[in-house]
Design an enzyme around this catalytic site. Structure first.
Site, mmCIF file in Angstrom:
data_model
loop_
_atom_site.group_PDB
_atom_site.id
_atom_site.type_symbol
_atom_site.label_atom_id
_atom_site.label_comp_id
_atom_site.label_asym_id
_atom_site.label_seq_id
_atom_site.Cartn_x
_atom_site.Cartn_y
_atom_site.Cartn_z
ATOM 1 N N CYS A 257 39.684 32.523 38.967
ATOM 2 C CA CYS A 257 39.773 31.289 38.950
ATOM 3 C C CYS A 257 38.489 30.645 38.236
ATOM 4 O O CYS A 257 38.731 29.705 37.523
ATOM 5 C CB CYS A 257 39.802 30.569 40.537
ATOM 6 S SG CYS A 257 38.180 31.097 41.529
ATOM 7 N N HIS A 305 36.772 29.332 45.672
ATOM 8 C CA HIS A 305 37.824 29.075 44.604
ATOM 9 C C HIS A 305 37.643 27.618 43.865
ATOM 10 O O HIS A 305 37.226 26.833 44.773
ATOM 11 C CB HIS A 305 39.386 28.918 45.423
ATOM 12 C CG HIS A 305 40.500 28.651 44.368
ATOM 13 N ND1 HIS A 305 40.949 29.808 43.738
ATOM 14 C CD2 HIS A 305 41.264 27.642 43.951
ATOM 15 C CE1 HIS A 305 42.095 29.463 42.944
ATOM 16 N NE2 HIS A 305 42.231 28.121 43.005
ATOM 17 N N HIS A 317 44.672 25.592 37.863
ATOM 18 C CA HIS A 317 44.062 26.500 38.277
ATOM 19 C C HIS A 317 44.734 27.872 38.272
ATOM 20 O O HIS A 317 45.826 28.050 37.964
ATOM 21 C CB HIS A 317 43.595 26.171 39.664
ATOM 22 C CG HIS A 317 44.642 26.551 41.050
ATOM 23 N ND1 HIS A 317 44.456 26.996 42.228
ATOM 24 C CD2 HIS A 317 45.894 26.497 40.850
ATOM 25 C CE1 HIS A 317 45.651 27.290 42.765
ATOM 26 N NE2 HIS A 317 46.698 26.736 42.077
#
Length: 341
Positions: A257, A305, A317
């Site tokens: 991420c 995240h 993402h």
């Protein structure tokens, strides 16, 4: 005459015990089967998703340790180079004093003051005023330079030793996190392997359909980015839709991420930190209603995240292991805040 005896029959008590034992074993097996039934496909998916989230959390810790290791290695290298240069300079100073001693010897022996100059511990002599009186100004200055250089080298060596200890601890932490991540991914794979081939294929097909639907039909609206660099970063990230999530990866063909967000901004000529937690501490914080395309968006209480805001309530993402870079609703995870770089 041969004796004919009837074979001894097992006692009724023994037969009863054996029968009872067998019955108990069957009962225990049945109870175990009832207590631990095979998980359903949806239960396996939920457990696997949880393990993937934990692996992603550990991945950001790994990324932080890796970033620290790289910095420490650079610092240790610089300190070691500095120590080596300092030692060369100290040797040159001592060689100069050696030449001075040689000259005095040829002219009638080494003066006690020059013997002092060649000492390995000039500091102790500098404290003796009576000795300094015997030195020329040039000799005293040379002695002070040697003493200063020795002190400096000692400090640098100590600093290098401390950095090396810190580096060793960081490398151990890095190895521990790597094992943790691999353990969670291995456990997730074992759970998936417990399904039938048909069930695994159905899960894979559902994941692929979700990714395609999210990326091909995402309605991003018409919001403009707040800056040219944000627009450039978002454009770079869009070019990686479909690239696989790989823990620890920073592109250009696979990402985790924070690897995706740091890579995207690097394509816009902007350097941002490597990990999601560090990225959360830069720029200007934003609420959900203030977001524009290209802004960083952070999720979960520990900020493990991060993605890029895409517009109209969508993010872009690298979601998790087993998935690819894609669009997704910002509401699919617990949103914390955004950051404008």
């Amino acid at each position: 005459m041969a004796s004919h005896r009837r074979p001894k029959q097992p006692s009724r008590t023994r037969v009863s015990v054996l029968t009872a034992t067998a019955a108990a074993a069957v009962a225990l097996t049945s109870q175990a089967a009832q207590a631990d039934p095979k998980p359903t496909k949806s239960e396996v998916k939920a457990k696997v998703d949880k393990l993937y989230e934990e692996a992603e959390h550990a991945t950001e810790k790994f990324n932080g340790a890796k970033e620290k290791q790289d910095k420490l290695e650079e610092q240790v290298g610089e300190l070691q180079d500095k120590v080596a240069r300092g030692q060369d300079e100290l040797n040159e100073l001592r060689n100069g004093l050696g030449s001075m001693a040689t000259a005095q010897y040829r002219t009638g022996g080494i003066d006690p003051s020059v013997q002092l100059l060649l000492s390995s511990d000039p500091d102790s002599y500098l404290d003796k005023a009576s000795t300094l009186d015997q030195l020329s100004a040039k000799q005293a200055e040379a002695l002070r330079k040697i003493a200063d250089k020795q002190r400096s080298l000692q400090q640098q060596r100590q600093e290098a030793a401390e950095k090396l200890d810190e580096l060793a601890e960081t490398r151990k932490a890095l190895g521990d996190k790597k094992k943790e991540i691999q353990g969670k991914l291995s456990k997730a794979q074992s759970l998936l392997n417990s399904l039938t081939a048909k069930e695994r294929a159905a899960l894979a097909a559902a994941e692929a359909e979700r990714a395609n639907r999210a990326s091909q039909r995402a309605d991003l609206g018409s919001d403009a980015s707040a800056s040219q660099r944000a627009a450039a970063a978002f454009s770079a990230a869009k070019s990686k839709i479909g690239s696989p999530y790989v823990w620890g990866a920073t592109g250009p063909n696979s990402f985790d991420c924070s690897g995706l967000t740091s890579w995207a901004y690097s394509q816009a000529g902007v350097s941002i930190p490597r990990t999601s937690q560090s990225q959360a501490n830069i720029g200007t914080r934003l609420g959900q209603g203030e977001l524009s395309p290209g802004d960083l968006v952070f999720f979960y209480g520990d900020l493990h995240h991060v993605g890029l805001y895409a517009g109209n309530g969508q993010i872009l993402h690298a979601p998790k292991p087993g998935a690819t870079v894609r669009y997704e609703s910002i509401n699919n995870m617990p949103f914390q805040f955004g950051v404008r770089v």
